[in-house]
Design a protein around this motif. Structure first.
Motif, PDB file in Angstrom:
ATOM      1  N   ARG A   1      72.916-133.545  10.655  1.00  0.00           N
ATOM      2  CA  ARG A   1      72.464-133.420   9.266  1.00  0.00           C
ATOM      3  C   ARG A   1      71.362-134.434   8.973  1.00  0.00           C
ATOM      4  NH1 ARG A   1      77.359-132.739   6.977  1.00  0.00           N
ATOM      5  NH2 ARG A   1      77.730-134.964   6.925  1.00  0.00           N
ATOM      6  N   VAL A   2      71.529-135.656   9.431  1.00  0.00           N
ATOM      7  CA  VAL A   2      70.525-136.700   9.213  1.00  0.00           C
ATOM      8  C   VAL A   2      69.244-136.368   9.967  1.00  0.00           C
ATOM      9  CG1 VAL A   2      69.978-139.126   9.643  1.00  0.00           C
ATOM     10  CG2 VAL A   2      72.196-138.498   8.670  1.00  0.00           C
ATOM     11  N   GLU A   3      69.384-135.893  11.194  1.00  0.00           N
ATOM     12  CA  GLU A   3      68.198-135.532  11.982  1.00  0.00           C
ATOM     13  C   GLU A   3      67.410-134.415  11.308  1.00  0.00           C
ATOM     14  OE1 GLU A   3      69.529-136.648  16.527  1.00  0.00           O
ATOM     15  OE2 GLU A   3      69.894-134.623  15.809  1.00  0.00           O
ATOM     16  N   THR A   4      68.100-133.472  10.716  1.00  0.00           N
ATOM     17  CA  THR A   4      67.434-132.372  10.020  1.00  0.00           C
ATOM     18  C   THR A   4      66.649-132.899   8.824  1.00  0.00           C
ATOM     19  OG1 THR A   4      69.160-130.827  10.689  1.00  0.00           O
ATOM     20  CG2 THR A   4      67.800-130.183   8.821  1.00  0.00           C
TER      21      THR A   4
ATOM     22  N   PRO B   1      60.197-134.083  11.373  1.00  0.00           N
ATOM     23  CA  PRO B   1      58.835-133.928  10.867  1.00  0.00           C
ATOM     24  C   PRO B   1      58.582-132.489  10.432  1.00  0.00           C
ATOM     25  CG  PRO B   1      58.835-134.154  13.257  1.00  0.00           C
ATOM     26  CD  PRO B   1      60.236-134.383  12.782  1.00  0.00           C
ATOM     27  N   VAL B   2      57.782-132.334   9.422  1.00  0.00           N
ATOM     28  CA  VAL B   2      57.430-131.016   8.914  1.00  0.00           C
ATOM     29  C   VAL B   2      56.178-130.558   9.643  1.00  0.00           C
ATOM     30  CG1 VAL B   2      56.717-129.713   6.877  1.00  0.00           C
ATOM     31  CG2 VAL B   2      58.404-131.551   6.672  1.00  0.00           C
ATOM     32  N   THR B   3      56.244-129.362  10.190  1.00  0.00           N
ATOM     33  CA  THR B   3      55.069-128.825  10.868  1.00  0.00           C
ATOM     34  C   THR B   3      54.360-127.873   9.924  1.00  0.00           C
ATOM     35  OG1 THR B   3      56.397-127.070  11.854  1.00  0.00           O
ATOM     36  CG2 THR B   3      56.068-129.044  13.169  1.00  0.00           C
ATOM     37  N   LEU B   4      53.060-127.968   9.895  1.00  0.00           N
ATOM     38  CA  LEU B   4      52.254-127.115   9.036  1.00  0.00           C
ATOM     39  C   LEU B   4      51.602-126.022   9.870  1.00  0.00           C
ATOM     40  CD1 LEU B   4      50.501-129.913   6.966  1.00  0.00           C
ATOM     41  CD2 LEU B   4      52.458-128.524   6.292  1.00  0.00           C
TER      42      LEU B   4
END
Length: 95
Positions: free
Chosen positions: A69-72, A76-79
């Motif tokens: 849950r923490v890792e999620t 990083p957000v990929t664009l």
């Protein structure tokens, strides 16, 4: 791991003193494990799990869920990005 142990203990409505007595672990040491001040050996964790009426694998499963849950949340957000263009295409389209 300590946070999960505390949540299981409090979810059972039990005190540190009660779990320490039923697991043959000192009250102070169990408190330090729950606060993350001490790291317990697998044997000691097994004793605490016995005192809580759970298996070590159940505890580790709960810890795994917490870590995932923490890792999620910190992934990083990929664009979406189009294909790479050559430098001469970029300069030509800017002109």
């Amino acid at each position: 791991m300590g946070e999960v142990l505390r949540e299981v203990r409090t979810g059972q409505g039990r005190t540190l003193r009660d779990v320490a007595a039923s697991s043959a672990v000192s009250l102070g040491y169990l408190s330090e494990i729950e606060r993350g001040a001490k790291e317990a050996s697998s044997e000691l964790l097994g004793s605490v799990c016995d005192g809580l009426g759970m298996t070590l694998s159940e505890l580790l499963g709960l810890v795994q869920e917490r870590v995932e849950r923490v890792e999620t949340l910190t992934a990083p957000v990929t664009l979406p990005v189009g294909p790479a263009r050559a430098a001469d295409e970029v300069s030509a389209s800017a002109a």
